[in-house]
Each structure stands twice: as structure tokens, then as C-alpha cells.
Design an enzyme around this catalytic site. Structure first.
Site, PDB file in Angstrom:
ATOM      1  N   LYS A  63       0.835  -1.204   0.000  1.00  0.00           N
ATOM      2  CA  LYS A  63       0.000   0.000   0.000  1.00  0.00           C
ATOM      3  C   LYS A  63       0.870   1.254   0.000  1.00  0.00           C
ATOM      4  O   LYS A  63       0.580   2.222  -0.704  1.00  0.00           O
ATOM      5  CB  LYS A  63      -0.911   0.037   1.239  1.00  0.00           C
ATOM      6  CG  LYS A  63      -1.897  -1.078   1.306  1.00  0.00           C
ATOM      7  CD  LYS A  63      -3.096  -0.816   0.423  1.00  0.00           C
ATOM      8  CE  LYS A  63      -4.115  -1.934   0.582  1.00  0.00           C
ATOM      9  NZ  LYS A  63      -4.864  -2.252  -0.600  1.00  0.00           N
ATOM     10  N   LYS A 107      -5.768 -19.226 -13.225  1.00  0.00           N
ATOM     11  CA  LYS A 107      -6.695 -19.155 -12.106  1.00  0.00           C
ATOM     12  C   LYS A 107      -7.760 -18.099 -12.358  1.00  0.00           C
ATOM     13  O   LYS A 107      -7.447 -16.990 -12.784  1.00  0.00           O
ATOM     14  CB  LYS A 107      -5.898 -18.810 -10.845  1.00  0.00           C
ATOM     15  CG  LYS A 107      -6.627 -19.048  -9.568  1.00  0.00           C
ATOM     16  CD  LYS A 107      -5.681 -18.935  -8.374  1.00  0.00           C
ATOM     17  CE  LYS A 107      -6.440 -18.746  -7.097  1.00  0.00           C
ATOM     18  NZ  LYS A 107      -6.428 -17.392  -6.576  1.00  0.00           N
ATOM     19  N   LYS A 150     -10.784 -12.297  -9.250  1.00  0.00           N
ATOM     20  CA  LYS A 150     -11.376 -11.001  -9.595  1.00  0.00           C
ATOM     21  C   LYS A 150     -10.334  -9.904  -9.772  1.00  0.00           C
ATOM     22  O   LYS A 150     -10.612  -8.876 -10.350  1.00  0.00           O
ATOM     23  CB  LYS A 150     -12.434 -10.580  -8.589  1.00  0.00           C
ATOM     24  CG  LYS A 150     -11.927 -10.493  -7.183  1.00  0.00           C
ATOM     25  CD  LYS A 150     -13.070 -10.278  -6.212  1.00  0.00           C
ATOM     26  CE  LYS A 150     -12.773 -10.925  -4.894  1.00  0.00           C
ATOM     27  NZ  LYS A 150     -13.082 -12.364  -4.882  1.00  0.00           N
TER      28      LYS A 150
END
Ligand code: TRP
Length: 331
Positions: A111, A194, A197
Site C-alpha cells: 500500500k 486461475k 477477480k
């Protein structure tokens, strides 16, 4: 019997990969263990959703888990913010969480790198809140993916540190719950191995996707310029489509297209059309249930209240014990 706890991101709409993976395991697990499933809406505040997004995201996740078959009578299915005890445990655990270890956490460093101008204290202490979620029910098994292993490790650190500091063994060590081996793996439509999302937008088919959306995604799936030479391996995109056919279509359909592929006469467009229809046939009843449950506000409210009640029973007991251990005494 173990106490299992799973935290669900409140933006985590279910796709086929989740359905055949985690969800099928949850459905089994809920009859074998004491299961807590909760929607992590406090955690989602680290990204500042609007009030309306917050509400709708939580509702959608709740609806999709119910539609998939999580039984709110059998397991404890709740919304994190309905159990304020977690905030107290979070506060208490924060007193023994050190800046250095929080700053070293991989997800935090990520982050910091990606959004250096928007680093709030909630992000820094995200692993503490997650530890509080787990320790609140003294859960011993936590189904997590690779990306959450470090957070779980930190939960163990906080649990052990609390035990050491207060010379108790009140908190058991939570460990990762690994699903039994024969998991059906669902590949992505974009040629990645895979379905997920966070990959490209066309990669995943969501349970709530409308038929037209499913057709469009499947027709746009990655293939190649035609069957490879017999001694060459199948390209990843085409291999993915065959894997999907294997799971979602009939055996006849799968062997029909495989034979065509081997003959060198396959038309990927035909195969995709068939696959899209088979996916739609599979997801339609689920989508229908999602729509029905989503409209049944009274049922949702009943489920949420039941979940909160069961979760708070366990949570308030933990908080009572923890307060006693720390030395809070009524005057
Ligand atoms: N951090 C988890 C995720 O991003 C969600 C989560 C929050 C969680 N609290 C938890 C998972 C407790 C397991 C246990 O997926």
C-alpha cells in the site's frame, strides 16, 4: 471439532472459481466444525467507500453466500460491524502491536508503494483487526489463501504475546485451514491459470452475471490461431476452455470438442458458444436465488440478527475473560 473462522471481503462478489473452491469446502465444513463466517466491513473502511457502496457491498456478499448454500442456522454468518466487541479487542491488541512489525508487513508495504499519499492508521493496523476477528472466537482454524498467510502469522504473534504477557494460555494459536486435496480448480478466461477477480475484468464469470454478460465474456476468451501440431502442447487459453468444459458441460460435449481439436477441425467459436450456454445453465438457478434473496429484506434482516446474536454471545464471553485477565475490575 474445531472452531473455524473465515473473513470475507465485503467487495468479494462470488465467481465460479470461488464457488467450486472455497464455497464447496465451506458447505462441507459447516457440518463438521463450529463455523464463523463474517463479512469484513470494518476492514473495508480502509479504502473509504461511500455509505451507499458500503451497504450494498455487504448486502450483496451476504446474499451470495446464502444463495450458495451457507446455512445461517448451522453456521454463524454475521457482519463484522454488528459485533462491536471486535473493536474493543482490536483496541486492546493494539497496545501490544509494535510499529516496526506492522510496517514490515508485506500488504502494508505494498500500500505504501502504491498509494503513498493515502496511508491511514487503519491500514497500518489492518493485521491487528484481523487478529481480533480470529481471537474473538478463539478460532483455531482459518481458511486463508497465500496472500493472507502473513496476516495469520501476525495473529499468532499477537495471541502468543498476549498469553506471555499475562501468563495465561487463553488464546489458542490459529493456523491455516487447508481444504482437502480434490479441489476443482477453475481457470480464467483470459489465459491465466486461475479465475480471480483481481485479474483482467473478462477473466471471471460471476454467479450473478446475466446471460448476455456471460456470453460476451466467454466469446472473448483467449484462444489461439488453431490447433497446435500433434506433438505441441495445447495453448493455455484453449486448455482453460477445455478445463471449463470438463467441469460445466456434459462428458459428451467435452469429448466431442476434444476429438475435433485432435482432428484439427475445431472451430473455437462453436466450442465457446456451447460453453457459454452450459455456464449459463449452471449459474442460472444460483442467479435466480441471488435475485430472490436480495429482494427478501425481511429474511436478510432475520439472518443478520441471528448471526449477530450468535457471534456476540461468543464475543462477549471472550471480552469478559480478556478484561479480567488484563486486570480491569469493576469498582
Ligand atoms: N484480510 C482478509 C482478506 O482480505 C479478510 C479478513 C478479515 C479475514 N478478517 C479476517 C480473513 C479474519 C480471515 C480471518 O481476504
Amino acid at each position: 471439532m474445531e472452531t473455524v473462522l473465515s473473513g470475507i471481503r465485503s467487495t468479494g462478489n462470488l465467481h465460479l472459481g470461488n464457488y467450486f473452491g472455497a464455497i464447496q469446502n465451506f458447505l462441507k465444513m459447516q457440518h463438521q466444525h463450529i463455523c464463523y463466517f463474517f463479512i469484513a466491513d470494518y476492514h473495508s473502511l480502509t479504502t473509504h467507500p461511500t455509505p451507499s457502496d458500503l451497504y450494498h457491498n455487504v448486502q450483496q456478499v451476504l446474499v451470495e453466500y446464502l444463495a450458495s448454500g451457507i446455512d445461517p442456522e448451522v453456521s454463524t454468518l454475521y457482519i463484522q460491524s454488528d459485533v462491536p466487541e471486535v473493536a474493543e479487542l482490536y483496541l486492546l491488541l493494539n497496545m501490544n502491536a509494535y510499529l516496526g512489525e506492522l510496517e514490515r508487513c508485506t500488504s502494508f508495504k505494498e500500500k505504501l508503494r502504491k498509494q503513498p499519499d493515502n496511508i491511514n492508521a487503519g491500514l497500518l493496523t489492518y493485521p491487528v483487526l484481523m487478529a481480533a476477528d480470529i481471537l474473538l472466537h478463539r478460532a483455531t482454524k482459518v481458511p486463508v489463501g497465500k496472500d493472507q498467510e502473513q496476516h495469520l502469522e501476525m495473529a499468532r504473534t499477537f495471541a502468543n504475546r498476549f498469553n506471555r504477557l499475562y501468563q495465561t494460555n487463553y488464546f489458542p494459536e490459529p493456523v491455516a485451514y487447508h481444504f482437502d486435496g480434490n479441489l476443482i480448480k477453475i481457470p480464467g478466461l483470459d489465459g491465466s491459470t486461475k479465475m480471480g477477480k483481481s485479474e483482467s475484468p473478462g477473466n471471471a464469470v460471476f454467479l450473478a452475471d446475466e446471460p448476455a454478460v456471460i456470453r460476451k465474456k466467454v466469446m472473448a476468451a483467449m484462444t489461439d490461431s488453431g490447433p497446435q501440431q500433434p506433438d505441441q502442447p495445447m495453448s493455455q487459453g484453449v486448455a482453460n476452455l477445455f478445463s471449463l468444459l470438463e467441469v460445466l458441460s456434459s462428458e459428451d460435449t467435452h469429448s466431442h470438442f476434444l476429438a475435433k481439436y485432435k482432428e484439427g477441425s475445431i472451430r473455437y467459436g462453436d466450442m465457446k458458444k456451447q460453453l457459454a450456454e452450459d455456464i449459463i445453465a449452471f449459474t442460472s438457478p444460483l442467479r435466480q436465488r441471488i435475485l430472490e434473496i436480495g429482494q427478501n429484506k425481511e429474511y436478510l434482516s432475520r439472518v443478520a440478527r441471528l448471526g449477530a446474536e450468535k457471534a456476540r454471545e461468543s464475543a462477549s464471553n471472550t471480552i469478559k475473560e480478556v478484561r479480567k485477565i488484563i486486570g480491569f475490575k469493576p469498582f
